[in-house]
Motif scaffolding. Structure first.
Motif, PDB file in Angstrom:
ATOM      1  N   ARG A 273       0.834  -1.196   0.000  1.00 58.87           N
ATOM      2  CA  ARG A 273       0.000   0.000   0.000  1.00 58.87           C
ATOM      3  C   ARG A 273       0.870   1.247   0.000  1.00 58.87           C
ATOM      4  O   ARG A 273       2.062   1.179   0.242  1.00 58.87           O
ATOM      5  N   ARG A 274       0.207   2.360  -0.268  1.00 58.69           N
ATOM      6  CA  ARG A 274       0.960   3.611  -0.355  1.00 58.69           C
ATOM      7  C   ARG A 274       1.708   3.863   0.949  1.00 58.69           C
ATOM      8  O   ARG A 274       1.179   3.635   2.025  1.00 58.69           O
ATOM      9  N   GLY A 275       2.941   4.308   0.820  1.00 58.55           N
ATOM     10  CA  GLY A 275       3.726   4.551   2.019  1.00 58.55           C
ATOM     11  C   GLY A 275       4.562   3.356   2.406  1.00 58.55           C
ATOM     12  O   GLY A 275       5.345   3.399   3.341  1.00 58.55           O
ATOM     13  N   GLY A 276       4.392   2.250   1.682  1.00 58.53           N
ATOM     14  CA  GLY A 276       5.156   1.041   1.981  1.00 58.53           C
ATOM     15  C   GLY A 276       6.260   0.829   0.960  1.00 58.53           C
ATOM     16  O   GLY A 276       6.976   1.767   0.612  1.00 58.53           O
TER      17      GLY A 276
ATOM     18  N   VAL B  76       3.798   1.620   6.651  1.00 58.26           N
ATOM     19  CA  VAL B  76       2.490   1.769   6.014  1.00 58.26           C
ATOM     20  C   VAL B  76       1.429   1.806   7.081  1.00 58.26           C
ATOM     21  O   VAL B  76       0.753   2.782   7.310  1.00 58.26           O
ATOM     22  N   ASP B 241      -3.106   3.731   6.641  1.00 59.75           N
ATOM     23  CA  ASP B 241      -2.039   4.174   5.754  1.00 59.75           C
ATOM     24  C   ASP B 241      -2.509   5.445   5.078  1.00 59.75           C
ATOM     25  O   ASP B 241      -3.518   6.030   5.478  1.00 59.75           O
ATOM     26  N   LEU B 242      -1.776   5.852   4.046  1.00 58.41           N
ATOM     27  CA  LEU B 242      -2.091   7.123   3.426  1.00 58.41           C
ATOM     28  C   LEU B 242      -3.467   7.111   2.764  1.00 58.41           C
ATOM     29  O   LEU B 242      -4.047   8.152   2.504  1.00 58.41           O
TER      30      LEU B 242
END
Lengths: 393, 628
Positions: A273-276, B76, B241-242
């Motif tokens: 996911r975003r940010g990972g 995340v 998460d975002l």
């Protein structure tokens, strides 16, 4: 040769039969490993991209659909090329190389920059990375050149112009900057030279030159490319700068570790996911695979590439014709070498270089070209020349 | 065939086996080359194998051996701890109409730290904020609360310490507010909150009470029922998460328990009418305060508890208390001498005990000596020298102190006080409000004390005491008043009714009937004629008592009227108290008309059959309503 007359007399049913037989003349183990990798790739792309696809494109299957299209095109290329006679491939090798070299050299002038690098050419909707093409055409051309040298132990000095041209293209690729692809071309070229029985001292020399070049690029302080030394430091201690230089390494390690022995399950990756994990469907897809199917999955995927290498070398050994031998070994080494490099990056063995995992990572150019290159391997490794199948009947 | 294949252009001849008879030196060389090449390919396999081993080893290390170093260190899915704030329960009337509810509001904050970080002249930024605030919230003069541009400049050079964000306006109504514009102003932040808001008209504000900053209850039901209203916060953990909450990661530790609604026995329609009545009377007579209590005669339910505080009272109070005074619940907190309204209990008690009958006759010459002291009847109207000879009805109609003292002396201290205790005097009436007064009750027995107690001098009671005590005349039983009808679950709607105490017998039913008849006489022909209803027979008693201030009688009077209607089968009890009215201060003339108005509206609202046709109000005279 009475070829044309006989060909015109063949009935449609003969042709169909011929085509079906031509498939069966392909090596079964080779076909199995290619199919397995392509399927694994589509699964991995789906799984690693749907969260992002949903978030960005509002369509979970956005990337899967595109990858399926690329895979279909790649399979068509594979079968078309696998039906081209070896002699024709050899004859066209210089032209293919020449064309791809011109495209590569055109990149600095008409290419388009993205993510700080100028690697791509755009022809309308079609997006091309010439270095990816050169990766294979260089190997095939080199195989053609070296196979005409009938001496037992060959010398590079005999072919210094051609090897020089290829070396120049590798440097041009590196300057884009794209060290990863440059390394992949290098791996294929060196492997081809190596199996073609180039003199041992020359092989050692060329590897040393390459290593020094890479070392210089990584460690020499130079404007614009400083991120490379930072990436090197990140490999040494990925946890040190988790949100900075070590971000890619750290996050892919976290993803792999999350997977553990058996993984979180297909589609269950959290780090995609975003940010990972960055570039989770392309360069770092292996980390997502590791999170979802665990050590079992990563070792299985690793085994598939090892199998591809073994099958490729086996096909090469069995081949009677030097051109086929060199080209098969070179192409296989190039693909498997790229896979190894990618996995080494994801597991923080070597610094991030930005190359996709062949056949698995999302990306149309890479998938189509890799399948086309494997089509060349198939063509060169046919048990019997395709043309003769009908005639024998 | 073989020959042909070999001669095809570009086709490398198939290498014969080394042992083939046709081998030539050339073929041998080719075979040796292939052998070399095979060796090289073996090396390629070895190198590949080594690389695979290396990667497989590293994978095992990461995913199995050293897993704990990395696993769960995700950037995340940051695990968030969420406190779910419970919704505060509503306070509703007996028909479910909200008296107070939660409405969304905003708090506007100014954070100078943002200006420190922003580029540009602080002066310009600040003036943009000032102009924007003035446009959005005119007349609040918020500019003075902003940090000066010099301080911001200083902090830009030395960014160590941080400014404390300033709350500009708290719990601002969302209506007429353009949040988008406000948000864009430099340094302005908007925090969403909820605000406690009384129903339109601020009905029953004195019963509902006040909720201060940070949901801190200050008075009324908000304070008394806080435990029920407040609810219990819930706790959750979830991974975010975002893109937001990651599905399937939520873990509920404890579910939020929203506060319960409190259902009052108040009838907000009647309450609202009574409030406007009492407010207008208090304003017109410049009284200190006033209150109206309406009880359901059969259950003791408090239907109306209306309070009004005079403007002068608020003006003279210290600033901090003004808001509390404005919503002070005088009906339960204000204790005063009841005065003549107490006479009913003396007479009822004597009738019940049999020491007098309705036919007993009493003589009043305006004064009754008790030892060295004396009790008097105030001269009024035609009664300038006492009330002369009168029966019990006359005593209560003319509110004769002398005769009441006489009756009390026949009754005795013990019987009178036990009756008064039985109707709730001198004890706190537990209706769920914190400030309820006990009142005052004389403890030591004395002859003069008995006499003054009999006509309501000496003790102090609240208007609620008065109303519920008069409830005894419905059927001789005392019903404790109830204000909280039920506690209702906000989510499921499940209702838990308040347990009501049994009615306690004080007088016989016969005595109660006799008393109602006597009280009817007061309104028909006595001091309470101004309280006559148009269509119903009512009974009641006036009261005009001197108010005690700082332990002594002041020149101020408490005008009160309490009564029941319809008199045959009472449905409602209404007690009206007006404290310290200026000018006319008699219970009959100041409080009586309020009683009439409130009672008539109750009759209409509850559709009570008229018990008489409209007729000329009887016995109107100059003295009417002037007796105490």
């Amino acid at each position: 040769m009475t070829g044309p007359a006989i060909i015109t007399k063949r009935s449609i049913s003969d042709r169909v039969h011929e085509m079906l037989s031509s498939w069966t003349s392909l090596d079964g183990r080779f076909m199995a490993v290619v199919v397995a990798l392509v399927i694994a790739g589509i699964l991995a792309v789906t799984s690693s991209s749907f969260a992002m696809a949903l978030s960005v494109h509002d369509d979970a299957w956005f990337f899967t659909r595109k990858q399926l299209g690329s895979a279909a095109l790649g399979v068509v290329c594979f079968f078309v090329i696998s039906n081209i006679p070896a002699s024709l491939i050899r004859r066209f090798a210089p032209y293919a190389f020449g064309l791809s070299a011109i495209l590569l050299l055109a990149v600095p002038f008409i290419g388009r920059a993205a993510l700080g690098a100028k690697r791509w050419l755009f022809f309308g909707p079609i997006q091309l990375q010439p270095s990816e093409i050169v990766k294979f055409t260089a190997v095939i051309w080199l195989a053609a050149i070296l196979s005409s040298d009938r001496r037992r132990v060959k010398s590079m000095l005999q072919h210094w112009i051609q090897i020089g041209v290829i070396g120049f293209l590798i440097i041009m690729t590196e300057r884009q900057p794209d060290l990863g692809t440059a390394l992949c071309i290098g791996i294929g070229v060196v492997a081809t030279l190596f199996v073609a029985n180039i003199h041992r001292s020359q092989i050692i020399a060329i590897i040393l030159v390459g290593a020094c070049g890479v070392g210089y690029l990584v460690f020499a302080p130079q404007g614009g490319h400083d991120y490379r030394s930072g990436r090197f430091a990140a490999v040494a201690d990925p946890g040190k700068d988790r949100d900075g230089a070590g971000m890619q390494n750290w996050r892919s390690l976290v993803a792999l570790a999350n997977g553990g022995a058996t993984g979180l399950g297909l589609g269950q990756s959290r780090e995609k996911r975003r940010g990972g994990v960055p570039m989770q469907r392309t360069d770092f897809i292996f980390a997502v695979v590791g999170e979802e199917v665990g050590l079992v999955g990563t070792l299985s995927l690793l085994a598939l590439y090892l199998w591809l290498l073994m099958v490729g070398i086996n096909l090469s050994v069995r081949s009677t014709d030097p051109f086929s031998r060199y080209a098969i070994a070179g192409i296989t080494s190039s693909i498997v070498g790229q896979a190894l490099l990618n996995m080494a990056v994801v597991t923080s063995i070597v610094p991030a270089t930005g190359i996709p995992l062949p056949l698995v990572s999302y990306g149309g150019t890479s998938l189509v070209l890799t399948l086309a290159a494997l089509g060349v391997v198939a063509a060169l490794s046919r048990r019997k020349p395709a043309r003769n199948m009908g005639m024998e009947k | 065939m073989n020959e042909r294949r070999n001669t095809r252009p570009g086709r490398v001849p198939a290498p014969p086996r080394p042992t083939a008879p046709r081998s030539t030196p050339n073929v041998q060389a080719i075979n040796r080359a292939r052998k070399d090449e095979h060796g090289r390919m073996g090396i390629v396999l070895w190198i590949g194998g080594l690389a695979f081993t290396l990667i497989a080893g590293k994978l095992t290390l990461i995913q199995l051996v050293q897993r704990d170093i990395y696993a769960g260190q995700s950037s995340v899915s940051r695990i968030r701890h969420i406190n779910d704030e419970p919704r505060r329960g509503m306070i509703v009337d007996r028909n479910g109409r909200a008296l107070v509810m939660n409405v969304p509001a905003v708090t506007i904050v100014f954070d100078a730290n943002i200006l420190v970080k922003q580029t540009g002249d602080p002066e310009d930024l600040l003036s943009a904020t000032k102009i924007g605030l003035e446009e959005a919230l005119p007349g609040l003069d918020l500019a003075s609360m902003l940090t000066s541009s010099n301080e911001i400049l200083l902090r830009r050079n030395n960014a160590r310490a941080r400014f404390q964000p300033v709350e500009l306006v708290r719990d601002l109504d969302l209506a007429n507010l353009d949040l988008k514009v406000l948000r864009k102003l430099p340094g302005i932040g908007i925090v969403k909150t909820t605000k406690r808001s009384l129903a339109s008209g601020e009905i029953a504000a004195s019963v509902v009470g006040l909720l201060g900053r940070d949901a801190n209850p200050l008075s009324g039901m908000e304070l008394a029922m806080n435990e029920h209203l407040i609810g219990v916060p819930g706790q959750r953990y979830l991974a975010k998460d975002l893109d937001g909450i990651i599905p399937g990661t939520e873990e509920v530790v404890s579910k939020v328990k929203h506060g319960n609604d409190v259902v009052l026995t108040i009838d907000s329609v009647l309450q609202s009418e009574a409030e406007s009545l009492v407010q207008s009377v208090v304003a017109k007579s410049h009284a200190q305060y006033g209150s109206v209590v309406v009880l359901d005669a059969n259950t003791g339910d408090v239907l109306v508890m209306a309070n009004a505080t005079g403007i002068d009272t608020i003006k003279n109070a210290p600033k901090g208390l003004q808001k509390l005074l404005l919503t002070k619940n005088w009906a339960v907190e204000g204790a005063n001498e009841p005065g003549s309204t107490f006479k009913s209990f003396t007479i009822a008690s004597a009738l019940d005990a049999g020491v007098i009958t309705t036919n007993s006759s009493f003589l009043c010459n305006g004064e009754r000596r008790i030892g060295k002291r004396a009790v008097h009847c105030a001269p009024h109207g035609v009664f300038q020298h006492g009330h002369a000879s009168q029966d019990v009805s006359g005593v209560i109609k003319q509110s004769c102190n002398v005769a009441t003292a006489e009756i009390a002396s026949r009754l005795g201290w013990d019987r009178l006080t036990s009756t008064l205790h039985a109707v709730g005097c001198g004890q706190r009436l537990e209706i769920g409000l914190n400030g309820a007064t006990r009142g005052v009750f004389p403890e030591t027995e004395s002859k003069i004390g008995l006499a003054t107690l009999s006509f309501g001098q000496g003790p102090a009671i609240s208007p609620l005491h008065l109303a519920s005590a008069y409830g005894t005349f419905v059927d001789g039983r005392f019903r404790r008043p109830t204000l909280i009808h039920a506690v209702r679950d906000q989510v499921s709607g499940a209702v838990k009714l308040t347990k009501r105490s049994e009615a306690e017998r004080v007088f016989s039913a016969e005595t109660a009937t006799q008393m109602r008849s006597l009280l009817k006489d007061v309104i028909e022909t006595g001091t309470g004629v101004k309280a006559q209803l148009a269509f119903h027979d009512a009974g009641g008693k006036t009261g005009t008592a001197q108010m005690v201030e700082d332990g002594r009688y002041s020149g101020k009077y408490m005008a009160s009227f309490v009564g029941l209607a319809p008199i045959k089968e009472p449905k409602f009890i209404v007690a009206v108290t007006i404290a310290a009215p200026k000018g006319d201060h008699y219970g009959g003339s100041v409080a009586g008309p309020v009683f009439k108005e409130v009672m008539e509206r109750a009759m209409v609202r509850y559709d009570i059959q008229p018990t008489r046709t409209k007729r000329q109000l009887s016995q109107r005279s100059d003295s009417a309503g002037k007796g105490d």
